[in-house]
Enzyme design. Structure first.
Site, PDB file in Angstrom:
ATOM      1  N   THR A 126       0.877  -1.239  -0.046  1.00 11.11           N
ATOM      2  CA  THR A 126      -0.109   0.027   0.037  1.00 11.11           C
ATOM      3  C   THR A 126       0.834   1.254   0.196  1.00 11.11           C
ATOM      4  O   THR A 126       1.977   1.434   0.698  1.00 11.11           O
ATOM      5  CB  THR A 126      -0.924  -0.061   1.326  1.00 11.11           C
ATOM      6  OG1 THR A 126      -1.731  -1.244   1.269  1.00 11.11           O
ATOM      7  CG2 THR A 126      -1.823   1.389   1.278  1.00 11.11           C
ATOM      8  N   ASN A 127       0.430   2.238  -0.813  1.00 15.40           N
ATOM      9  CA  ASN A 127       0.986   3.458  -0.841  1.00 15.40           C
ATOM     10  C   ASN A 127       0.710   4.593   0.210  1.00 15.40           C
ATOM     11  O   ASN A 127      -0.535   4.324   0.726  1.00 15.40           O
ATOM     12  CB  ASN A 127       0.768   4.284  -2.042  1.00 15.40           C
ATOM     13  CG  ASN A 127       1.857   3.665  -3.093  1.00 15.40           C
ATOM     14  OD1 ASN A 127       2.936   3.595  -2.786  1.00 15.40           O
ATOM     15  ND2 ASN A 127       1.355   3.682  -4.597  1.00 15.40           N
ATOM     16  N   HIS A 182       9.762   5.102  -2.837  1.00 15.51           N
ATOM     17  CA  HIS A 182       8.879   4.887  -4.050  1.00 15.51           C
ATOM     18  C   HIS A 182       8.224   6.330  -4.243  1.00 15.51           C
ATOM     19  O   HIS A 182       7.177   6.491  -3.527  1.00 15.51           O
ATOM     20  CB  HIS A 182       7.977   3.509  -3.564  1.00 15.51           C
ATOM     21  CG  HIS A 182       6.946   3.399  -4.847  1.00 15.51           C
ATOM     22  ND1 HIS A 182       7.377   2.999  -5.928  1.00 15.51           N
ATOM     23  CD2 HIS A 182       5.662   3.125  -5.048  1.00 15.51           C
ATOM     24  CE1 HIS A 182       6.401   2.566  -6.696  1.00 15.51           C
ATOM     25  NE2 HIS A 182       5.265   2.508  -5.924  1.00 15.51           N
TER      26      HIS A 182
HETATM   27  O1  TXD Z   1       5.062  -0.488  -5.760  1.00 20.87           O
HETATM   28  C1  TXD Z   1       3.817  -0.264  -5.259  1.00 20.87           C
HETATM   29  N1  TXD Z   1       4.237  -0.698  -3.639  1.00 20.87           N
HETATM   30  C2  TXD Z   1       2.653  -0.068  -5.454  1.00 20.87           C
HETATM   31  C3  TXD Z   1       1.671   0.279  -4.713  1.00 20.87           C
HETATM   32  C4  TXD Z   1       2.151  -0.535  -6.691  1.00 20.87           C
HETATM   33  C5  TXD Z   1       0.917  -0.529  -7.175  1.00 20.87           C
HETATM   34  C6  TXD Z   1      -0.288  -0.096  -6.426  1.00 20.87           C
HETATM   35  N2  TXD Z   1       0.144   0.485  -5.352  1.00 20.87           N
HETATM   36  C7  TXD Z   1      -0.553   0.836  -3.939  1.00 20.87           C
HETATM   37  O2  TXD Z   1      -1.281  -0.530  -3.679  1.00 20.87           O
HETATM   38  C8  TXD Z   1      -1.917   1.549  -4.457  1.00 20.87           C
HETATM   39  O3  TXD Z   1      -1.520   2.815  -4.353  1.00 20.87           O
HETATM   40  C9  TXD Z   1      -2.859   1.326  -3.230  1.00 20.87           C
HETATM   41  O4  TXD Z   1      -2.410   1.877  -1.937  1.00 20.87           O
HETATM   42  C10 TXD Z   1      -2.656  -0.297  -3.327  1.00 20.87           C
HETATM   43  C11 TXD Z   1      -3.728  -0.999  -3.724  1.00 20.87           C
HETATM   44  O5  TXD Z   1      -3.623  -0.771  -5.090  1.00 20.87           O
HETATM   45  P1  TXD Z   1      -4.893  -1.427  -6.119  1.00 20.87           P
HETATM   46  O6  TXD Z   1      -4.746  -0.829  -7.237  1.00 20.87           O
HETATM   47  O7  TXD Z   1      -4.930  -2.991  -5.725  1.00 20.87           O
HETATM   48  O8  TXD Z   1      -5.982  -0.612  -5.164  1.00 20.87           O
HETATM   49  P2  TXD Z   1      -7.683  -1.111  -5.127  1.00 20.87           P
HETATM   50  O9  TXD Z   1      -8.066  -2.090  -6.447  1.00 20.87           O
HETATM   51  O10 TXD Z   1      -8.574  -0.056  -4.798  1.00 20.87           O
HETATM   52  O11 TXD Z   1      -7.759  -2.335  -4.003  1.00 20.87           O
HETATM   53  C12 TXD Z   1      -7.542  -1.913  -2.682  1.00 20.87           C
HETATM   54  C13 TXD Z   1      -8.703  -2.865  -1.949  1.00 20.87           C
HETATM   55  C14 TXD Z   1     -10.187  -2.686  -2.310  1.00 20.87           C
HETATM   56  O12 TXD Z   1     -10.392  -3.935  -2.503  1.00 20.87           O
HETATM   57  C15 TXD Z   1     -10.486  -2.163  -1.009  1.00 20.87           C
HETATM   58  O13 TXD Z   1     -11.962  -2.552  -0.736  1.00 20.87           O
HETATM   59  C16 TXD Z   1      -9.775  -2.851   0.048  1.00 20.87           C
HETATM   60  O14 TXD Z   1      -8.408  -2.641  -0.433  1.00 20.87           O
HETATM   61  N3  TXD Z   1      -9.559  -2.388   1.486  1.00 20.87           N
HETATM   62  C17 TXD Z   1      -9.477  -3.237   2.511  1.00 20.87           C
HETATM   63  N4  TXD Z   1      -9.259  -4.255   2.602  1.00 20.87           N
HETATM   64  C18 TXD Z   1      -9.196  -5.022   3.913  1.00 20.87           C
HETATM   65  N5  TXD Z   1      -9.348  -4.022   5.246  1.00 20.87           N
HETATM   66  C19 TXD Z   1      -9.761  -2.732   4.968  1.00 20.87           C
HETATM   67  N6  TXD Z   1      -9.735  -2.005   6.132  1.00 20.87           N
HETATM   68  C20 TXD Z   1      -9.716  -2.219   3.870  1.00 20.87           C
HETATM   69  N7  TXD Z   1      -9.898  -0.922   3.119  1.00 20.87           N
HETATM   70  C21 TXD Z   1      -9.904  -1.227   1.937  1.00 20.87           C
END
Ligand code: TXD
EC number: 1.1.1.37
Length: 320
Positions: A126-127, A182
């Site tokens: 997560t970012n 990052h």
């Molecule tokens: O290089 C890197 N580290 C990155 C980071 C590369 C790509 C994406 N990067 C980050 O990963 C991006 O900025 C996001 O912070 C995360 C996840 O990216 P994604 O594209 O997968 O985001 P989505 O599709 O919105 O998915 C996030 C999910 C979504 O299904 C929410 O319902 C869930 O997180 N979510 C939760 N799950 C469990 N518990 C809680 N509290 C929760 N809140 C949201």
């Protein structure tokens, strides 16, 4: 009849079944690395994704279990926990807003996951990545070898991809190492980038290398700009699966990993990307490269910006 030998298949929990999380689940299962538990707060969504992935097992010829859940009890006994839960930045949302939202989500996810898998190795995705990894490290109380962030493997893969495109060579023949945080202040080390051992400085002129470095720095934003709705997920999932694989298969790969520094590179109490060996016990060692003055300065500038955001996130968490 003698009692059956207990068979233990490794289990990887992915918290956040969004685009990165669900694609990572597919990679792990199809590489036959581990059983996967996909957890999300949205009811039904991880269950549906797990069923969809299970229905492809015969075609993809693997027999890994994939469970979708909203309950941390189902994640118990995981060898690895990957945290991808969180929100991407939306229009009108400040960096502070994102920091606030994701800090709470990541800290809660880390605490819940460690309670059910006390022996797991954690990978944060997560970012803002370096800050979230620091917060998760604090929240779990894990030793620094068992909790880390994924960013450098992705940033290096992007740099490698752009070098391969520029030279028209096989992408797998290109190797590069991107350190630092990052974001805009990442530190691509061009003198360590090679095509089958030949430094790119012998193959490309300085202006071209600078252009590729700039594109690498901007790699995430370029995709967001094109897609408009959300960001990259295929390459981020592939990069995370490389780390999962290195741990589960005890490969001891030398990868750029966001880790907690205790004096290495002259940096203290901050998480930032540096080369680490990654095996079944987690981070086995941190490699201290002999950086030039300008590379070292760039790494320190990058670390200062992470430190500022760590402090800001601590204030935000304390105030809530
Ligand atoms: O290089 C890197 N580290 C990155 C980071 C590369 C790509 C994406 N990067 C980050 O990963 C991006 O900025 C996001 O912070 C995360 C996840 O990216 P994604 O594209 O997968 O985001 P989505 O599709 O919105 O998915 C996030 C999910 C979504 O299904 C929410 O319902 C869930 O997180 N979510 C939760 N799950 C469990 N518990 C809680 N509290 C929760 N809140 C949201």
């Amino acid at each position: 009849m003698s009692s059956p030998i207990p068979c233990h298949l490794p289990r990887v929990t992915i918290v956040g079944a969004g685009r990165v999380g669900s694609t990572l689940a597919q990679r792990i299962a199809e590489k036959n690395l581990a059983d996967v538990v996909l957890l999300d707060i949205v009811e039904g969504m991880p269950q549906g994704l797990a069923l969809d992935l299970l229905e492809a097992r015969g075609i993809e010829r693997h027999n890994r279990q994939i469970v979708g859940t909203n309950n941390y009890a189902d994640t118990a006994g995981s060898e690895i926990v990957v945290i991808t839960a969180g929100l991407p930045r939306k229009p009108g949302m400040s960096r502070d807003d994102l920091l606030r939202t994701n800090a709470k989500i990541v800290v809660e996810a880390a605490k819940n996951a460690i309670a059910h898998s006390p022996n797991a190795i954690f990978i944060v995705v997560t970012n803002p990545l370096d800050v979230m990894t620091y917060l998760a490290w604090q929240a779990t109380g894990l030793s620094r070898d068992r909790i880390m962030g994924m960013a450098g493997v992705l940033d290096s893969a992007r740099f490698e991809a752009f070098i391969a495109l520029e030279l028209g060579v096989l992408p797998a023949d290109v190797k590069a190492m991107v350190l630092g945080s990052h974001g805009d202040l990442m530190v691509p080390l061009s003198r360590y980038a090679t095509v089958n051992g030949i430094p790119i400085t012998e193959l490309l002129d300085a202006a071209t290398i600078d252009r590729l470095i700039e594109r690498t720095r901007n790699g995430g934003a370029e995709i967001v700009e094109l897609m408009q709705t959300g960001g990259a997920f295929f390459a981020p999932a592939s990069a995370t699966s490389v780390m999962v694989e290195s741990i589960l298969l005890n490969q001891s790969r030398l990868l750029p990993i966001a880790t907690y520094l205790q004096g290495e590179y002259g940096l203290e109490d901050v998480v930032i990307g540096v080369p680490c060996r990654l095996g079944c016990a987690g981070i086995e060692s941190i490699l201290e490269l002999n950086l030039s003055d300008s590379e070292r300065q760039a790494l320190h500038t990058s670390a200062q910006s992470v430190r500022k955001n760590i402090e800001r996130s601590q204030e935000i968490l304390a105030a809530t």
